[in-house]
Design a protein around this motif. Structure first.
Motif, PDB file in Angstrom:
ATOM      1  N   GLU A  96       0.764  -1.211  -0.209  1.00 32.29           N
ATOM      2  CA  GLU A  96       0.019  -0.014  -0.142  1.00 32.29           C
ATOM      3  C   GLU A  96       0.742   1.222  -0.027  1.00 32.29           C
ATOM      4  O   GLU A  96       1.833   1.067   0.623  1.00 32.29           O
ATOM      5  CB  GLU A  96      -0.798   0.020   1.179  1.00 32.29           C
ATOM      6  N   GLU A  97       0.256   2.345  -0.586  1.00 36.86           N
ATOM      7  CA  GLU A  97       0.984   3.560  -0.689  1.00 36.86           C
ATOM      8  C   GLU A  97       0.991   4.259   0.854  1.00 36.86           C
ATOM      9  O   GLU A  97       1.836   4.896   0.938  1.00 36.86           O
ATOM     10  CB  GLU A  97       0.141   4.554  -1.759  1.00 36.86           C
ATOM     11  N   SER A  98      -0.019   4.109   1.330  1.00 42.20           N
ATOM     12  CA  SER A  98      -0.521   4.775   2.496  1.00 42.20           C
ATOM     13  C   SER A  98       0.621   4.664   3.952  1.00 42.20           C
ATOM     14  O   SER A  98       0.650   5.526   4.552  1.00 42.20           O
ATOM     15  CB  SER A  98      -1.704   4.597   3.067  1.00 42.20           C
ATOM     16  N   LYS A  99       1.155   3.395   3.777  1.00 39.31           N
ATOM     17  CA  LYS A  99       1.904   3.307   4.941  1.00 39.31           C
ATOM     18  C   LYS A  99       3.399   3.999   5.127  1.00 39.31           C
ATOM     19  O   LYS A  99       3.707   4.525   4.265  1.00 39.31           O
ATOM     20  CB  LYS A  99       2.644   1.612   5.071  1.00 39.31           C
ATOM     21  N   SER A 158       2.097  -5.457   4.157  1.00 36.39           N
ATOM     22  CA  SER A 158       0.803  -5.110   3.896  1.00 36.39           C
ATOM     23  C   SER A 158      -0.379  -5.687   4.748  1.00 36.39           C
ATOM     24  O   SER A 158      -0.456  -6.550   5.327  1.00 36.39           O
ATOM     25  CB  SER A 158       0.582  -6.092   2.494  1.00 36.39           C
ATOM     26  N   ASN A 159      -1.547  -4.980   4.610  1.00 34.93           N
ATOM     27  CA  ASN A 159      -2.688  -5.168   5.344  1.00 34.93           C
ATOM     28  C   ASN A 159      -3.558  -6.216   4.498  1.00 34.93           C
ATOM     29  O   ASN A 159      -4.393  -5.787   3.807  1.00 34.93           O
ATOM     30  CB  ASN A 159      -3.317  -3.747   5.719  1.00 34.93           C
ATOM     31  N   THR A 160      -3.269  -7.441   4.416  1.00 33.04           N
ATOM     32  CA  THR A 160      -4.056  -8.362   3.582  1.00 33.04           C
ATOM     33  C   THR A 160      -4.003  -9.723   4.215  1.00 33.04           C
ATOM     34  O   THR A 160      -3.189  -9.857   5.074  1.00 33.04           O
ATOM     35  CB  THR A 160      -3.138  -8.398   2.398  1.00 33.04           C
ATOM     36  N   ASP A 161      -4.954 -10.528   3.949  1.00 31.54           N
ATOM     37  CA  ASP A 161      -5.047 -11.880   4.355  1.00 31.54           C
ATOM     38  C   ASP A 161      -4.189 -12.911   3.506  1.00 31.54           C
ATOM     39  O   ASP A 161      -4.177 -13.801   3.776  1.00 31.54           O
ATOM     40  CB  ASP A 161      -6.497 -12.222   4.288  1.00 31.54           C
ATOM     41  N   ASP A 162      -3.555 -12.299   2.571  1.00 31.10           N
ATOM     42  CA  ASP A 162      -2.810 -13.323   1.723  1.00 31.10           C
ATOM     43  C   ASP A 162      -1.418 -13.580   2.291  1.00 31.10           C
ATOM     44  O   ASP A 162      -0.414 -12.473   2.237  1.00 31.10           O
ATOM     45  CB  ASP A 162      -2.438 -12.447   0.273  1.00 31.10           C
ATOM     46  N   ARG A 163      -1.333 -14.445   2.881  1.00 33.19           N
ATOM     47  CA  ARG A 163      -0.089 -15.035   3.694  1.00 33.19           C
ATOM     48  C   ARG A 163       1.234 -14.756   2.806  1.00 33.19           C
ATOM     49  O   ARG A 163       2.039 -14.246   3.358  1.00 33.19           O
ATOM     50  CB  ARG A 163      -0.147 -16.165   4.206  1.00 33.19           C
ATOM     51  N   GLY A 186       5.810  -7.746  13.091  1.00 33.00           N
ATOM     52  CA  GLY A 186       5.060  -8.877  13.347  1.00 33.00           C
ATOM     53  C   GLY A 186       3.836  -8.156  14.397  1.00 33.00           C
ATOM     54  O   GLY A 186       4.244  -7.571  15.341  1.00 33.00           O
ATOM     55  N   MET A 187       2.657  -8.225  14.083  1.00 36.08           N
ATOM     56  CA  MET A 187       1.564  -7.844  15.084  1.00 36.08           C
ATOM     57  C   MET A 187       0.634  -9.009  15.247  1.00 36.08           C
ATOM     58  O   MET A 187       1.075 -10.182  15.023  1.00 36.08           O
ATOM     59  CB  MET A 187       0.836  -6.578  14.244  1.00 36.08           C
ATOM     60  N   SER A 188      -0.413  -8.668  16.054  1.00 33.06           N
ATOM     61  CA  SER A 188      -1.388  -9.824  16.342  1.00 33.06           C
ATOM     62  C   SER A 188      -1.611 -10.710  15.146  1.00 33.06           C
ATOM     63  O   SER A 188      -1.508 -12.036  15.192  1.00 33.06           O
ATOM     64  CB  SER A 188      -2.571  -9.229  16.837  1.00 33.06           C
ATOM     65  N   GLY A 189      -1.728 -10.249  13.778  1.00 33.11           N
ATOM     66  CA  GLY A 189      -2.358 -11.125  12.759  1.00 33.11           C
ATOM     67  C   GLY A 189      -1.111 -11.668  12.312  1.00 33.11           C
ATOM     68  O   GLY A 189      -1.534 -12.712  11.369  1.00 33.11           O
ATOM     69  N   ASP A 190      -0.046 -11.384  12.198  1.00 28.49           N
ATOM     70  CA  ASP A 190       0.940 -11.848  11.364  1.00 28.49           C
ATOM     71  C   ASP A 190       2.377 -12.085  12.063  1.00 28.49           C
ATOM     72  O   ASP A 190       3.443 -12.296  11.493  1.00 28.49           O
ATOM     73  CB  ASP A 190       1.259 -10.993  10.300  1.00 28.49           C
ATOM     74  N   TYR A 191       2.377 -12.142  13.525  1.00 26.42           N
ATOM     75  CA  TYR A 191       3.451 -12.365  14.221  1.00 26.42           C
ATOM     76  C   TYR A 191       4.294 -13.563  13.920  1.00 26.42           C
ATOM     77  O   TYR A 191       5.494 -13.763  13.931  1.00 26.42           O
ATOM     78  CB  TYR A 191       3.538 -12.011  15.685  1.00 26.42           C
ATOM     79  N   LEU A 192       3.537 -14.745  13.813  1.00 22.72           N
ATOM     80  CA  LEU A 192       4.055 -15.988  13.585  1.00 22.72           C
ATOM     81  C   LEU A 192       4.884 -15.998  12.232  1.00 22.72           C
ATOM     82  O   LEU A 192       6.024 -16.441  12.207  1.00 22.72           O
ATOM     83  CB  LEU A 192       2.975 -17.088  13.554  1.00 22.72           C
TER      84      LEU A 192
END
Ligand SMILES: *Cc1c(COP(=O)(O)O)cnc(C)c1O
Length: 221
Positions: A119-122, A155-160, A194-200
């Motif tokens: 994303e551009e916004s980050k 990136s803020n996505t569910d695509d691992r 790594g945050m809650s959704g992607d730290y692993l």
């Protein structure tokens, strides 16, 4: 489960040597104390005003990490006590941290925030800009600033696969920067991703410091 219980479970599941920043933005001092009583000492905040209020209200042995976008005119307020500024993304900000840290009689630890997300916004330095900054950076002129490593958000996505690719580019860039700019500086060692959704995934891609909010404190209101 309470924040304290979540902390204990999380800490016992992390690889040895991994740092855990409990991201407490929007959560109350009481909630933070719950995590504190479970032994947590590193907390992350994104807003200067909120950080100042919590710093005043909470125990002094908390190591506060600043993880949000930092405006140069607010550096002065946090430099006297902040433990790590994770979100440094401009030469101007580094100059201001040097100036204020000198005045406060401190050496302030920092991370350079890099931009690897799609994303551009980050926020964060694009990698080429980070390299240009490090090429121009003369550490001798900044005795009150210590660059301890890199921070990034995927990136803020569910695509691992996309998230993994972001973290991998951050890890590759860390190796490059370490080798080129900090070859004999053992202090340049922190990889904050790594945050809650992607730290692993982040840990699989070389993270040494995870920043976790929701999984500890629940959703933010
Ligand atoms: C809010 C925030 C986090 C924590 O996010 P969660 O998904 O709640 O774990 C981590 N890093 C930064 C930079 C943040 O702003």
């Amino acid at each position: 489960m309470s924040a304290g219980e979540n902390i204990k479970k999380l800490v016992s599941s992390l690889p040895a040597g991994t740092g855990l920043v409990a991201v407490s933005k929007f959560h109350t001092p009481e909630e933070i104390l719950g995590a504190y009583r479970a032994g947590q000492r590193m907390f992350g905040e994104s807003y200067v005003k909120e950080l100042l209020a919590k710093y005043e209200a909470l125990p002094r042995d908390i190591a506060w990490h600043f993880i949000g976008h930092l405006q140069t005119n607010k550096v002065r307020q946090i430099v006297p006590f902040v433990s790590l500024i994770e979100s440094v993304d401009s030469a101007r900000l580094v100059c201001e941290i040097q100036k204020q840290a000198f005045k406060a009689g401190r050496v302030v630890d920092t991370l350079l925030e890099i931009h690897v997300a799609k994303e551009e916004s980050k926020t964060g330095f694009p990698l080429d800009d980070c390299t240009a900054f490090l090429e121009s950076f003369d550490a001798a002129g900044y005795p009150n600033v210590r660059i301890r490593g890199l921070m990034t958000m995927a990136s803020n996505t569910d695509d691992r696969a996309v998230v993994r690719d972001d973290f991998r580019r951050a890890a590759d860039y860390f190796a490059f920067a370490k080798n080129r700019f900090f070859p004999s500086d053992d202090g340049f060692s922190v990889r904050s991703w790594g945050m809650s959704g992607d730290y692993l995934l982040a840990l699989e891609e070389g993270s040494t410091l995870v920043r976790i909010g929701t999984k500890i404190f629940g959703p933010r209101s």
